[in-house]
Design an enzyme around this catalytic site. Sequence first.
Site, PDB file in Angstrom:
ATOM      1  N   HIS A  24       0.852  -1.194   0.000  1.00 15.43           N
ATOM      2  CA  HIS A  24       0.000   0.000   0.000  1.00 15.43           C
ATOM      3  C   HIS A  24       0.887   1.243   0.000  1.00 15.43           C
ATOM      4  O   HIS A  24       2.074   1.169   0.292  1.00 15.43           O
ATOM      5  CB  HIS A  24      -0.831   0.067   1.287  1.00 15.43           C
ATOM      6  CG  HIS A  24      -1.800  -1.037   1.458  1.00 15.43           C
ATOM      7  ND1 HIS A  24      -3.105  -0.944   1.044  1.00 15.43           N
ATOM      8  CD2 HIS A  24      -1.673  -2.272   2.014  1.00 15.43           C
ATOM      9  CE1 HIS A  24      -3.744  -2.064   1.338  1.00 15.43           C
ATOM     10  NE2 HIS A  24      -2.895  -2.887   1.924  1.00 15.43           N
ATOM     11  N   TYR A  64      -2.270  -1.707   9.018  1.00 19.12           N
ATOM     12  CA  TYR A  64      -1.115  -2.336   8.379  1.00 19.12           C
ATOM     13  C   TYR A  64      -0.213  -3.035   9.394  1.00 19.12           C
ATOM     14  O   TYR A  64      -0.138  -2.628  10.552  1.00 19.12           O
ATOM     15  CB  TYR A  64      -0.264  -1.288   7.644  1.00 19.12           C
ATOM     16  CG  TYR A  64      -1.053  -0.386   6.737  1.00 19.12           C
ATOM     17  CD1 TYR A  64      -1.698  -0.884   5.608  1.00 19.12           C
ATOM     18  CD2 TYR A  64      -1.163   0.973   6.996  1.00 19.12           C
ATOM     19  CE1 TYR A  64      -2.418  -0.057   4.766  1.00 19.12           C
ATOM     20  CE2 TYR A  64      -1.877   1.815   6.162  1.00 19.12           C
ATOM     21  CZ  TYR A  64      -2.506   1.294   5.056  1.00 19.12           C
ATOM     22  OH  TYR A  64      -3.220   2.119   4.227  1.00 19.12           O
ATOM     23  N   HIS A  90      -2.375  -3.128  -3.678  1.00 20.72           N
ATOM     24  CA  HIS A  90      -3.772  -2.985  -3.261  1.00 20.72           C
ATOM     25  C   HIS A  90      -4.698  -2.975  -4.473  1.00 20.72           C
ATOM     26  O   HIS A  90      -5.744  -3.617  -4.487  1.00 20.72           O
ATOM     27  CB  HIS A  90      -3.910  -1.700  -2.442  1.00 20.72           C
ATOM     28  CG  HIS A  90      -5.232  -1.515  -1.784  1.00 20.72           C
ATOM     29  ND1 HIS A  90      -5.504  -0.409  -1.037  1.00 20.72           N
ATOM     30  CD2 HIS A  90      -6.361  -2.271  -1.747  1.00 20.72           C
ATOM     31  CE1 HIS A  90      -6.749  -0.493  -0.576  1.00 20.72           C
ATOM     32  NE2 HIS A  90      -7.286  -1.612  -0.989  1.00 20.72           N
ATOM     33  N   LYS A  93      -8.966   0.986  -6.701  1.00 20.65           N
ATOM     34  CA  LYS A  93      -7.791   1.588  -6.058  1.00 20.65           C
ATOM     35  C   LYS A  93      -6.638   1.699  -7.046  1.00 20.65           C
ATOM     36  O   LYS A  93      -6.532   0.913  -7.982  1.00 20.65           O
ATOM     37  CB  LYS A  93      -7.333   0.734  -4.866  1.00 20.65           C
ATOM     38  CG  LYS A  93      -8.381   0.501  -3.804  1.00 20.65           C
ATOM     39  CD  LYS A  93      -8.675   1.755  -3.046  1.00 20.65           C
ATOM     40  CE  LYS A  93      -9.695   1.478  -1.943  1.00 20.65           C
ATOM     41  NZ  LYS A  93     -10.040   2.675  -1.224  1.00 20.65           N
ATOM     42  N   CYS A 124      -3.559   2.432  -5.403  1.00 18.52           N
ATOM     43  CA  CYS A 124      -2.558   2.206  -4.367  1.00 18.52           C
ATOM     44  C   CYS A 124      -1.780   0.922  -4.645  1.00 18.52           C
ATOM     45  O   CYS A 124      -2.417  -0.087  -4.959  1.00 18.52           O
ATOM     46  CB  CYS A 124      -3.304   2.130  -3.036  1.00 18.52           C
ATOM     47  SG  CYS A 124      -2.383   1.600  -1.616  1.00 18.52           S
TER      48      CYS A 124
END
Length: 172
Positions: free
Chosen positions: A12, A41, A117, A124, A126
């Site tokens: 991420h 995380y 991600h 997303k 990311c």
Amino acid sequence: MAREQTKYIVIHCSATKPSMDIGAKEIDRWHRERGWLKIGYGKVIRRNGEVEQGRADDAVQAHVKGYNHCSYGVCVVGGLSEDNKNEDNFTGEQWESLKRVLEELLVKYPDAQIVGHYMLDENKSCPNFNVREYLLNEDVQGYKFQDGLTDDADLAELEPDDFPEIETDDEL
């Protein structure tokens, strides 16, 4: 609660500007403000390459809807330009730390696939870099899915003799 399996190591970004020097403490506060128990995380890699612990390594984390029960989250701080556009703006220290963290996690979770991600959620972008390209160009020790396309079913069908010798030819 302990995670029963780790199928994915998910990369991420924090979606922050390069000028923002944040770490696990700030992300923990942001996630709690969203109503989460704590930081989602497992690891956070700061701009200077320092690696900070988030949730416990074997705990169920909170970073990809629908995959938290079987994945580990690594967050690299950055990913946005100063004018709030998606940007691959990670530092050399962060790239070094990311490789080291991935290699350490692969010792603990050798069957995990490394993904971005965006690869688990099409809405997303990311971590704002191409994870498959990163894996193809970076020699992450212990990673058996190096081409980014191999999955467990592919490996189950292969015998050791099925792996051809790889030629190094400029025309490949």
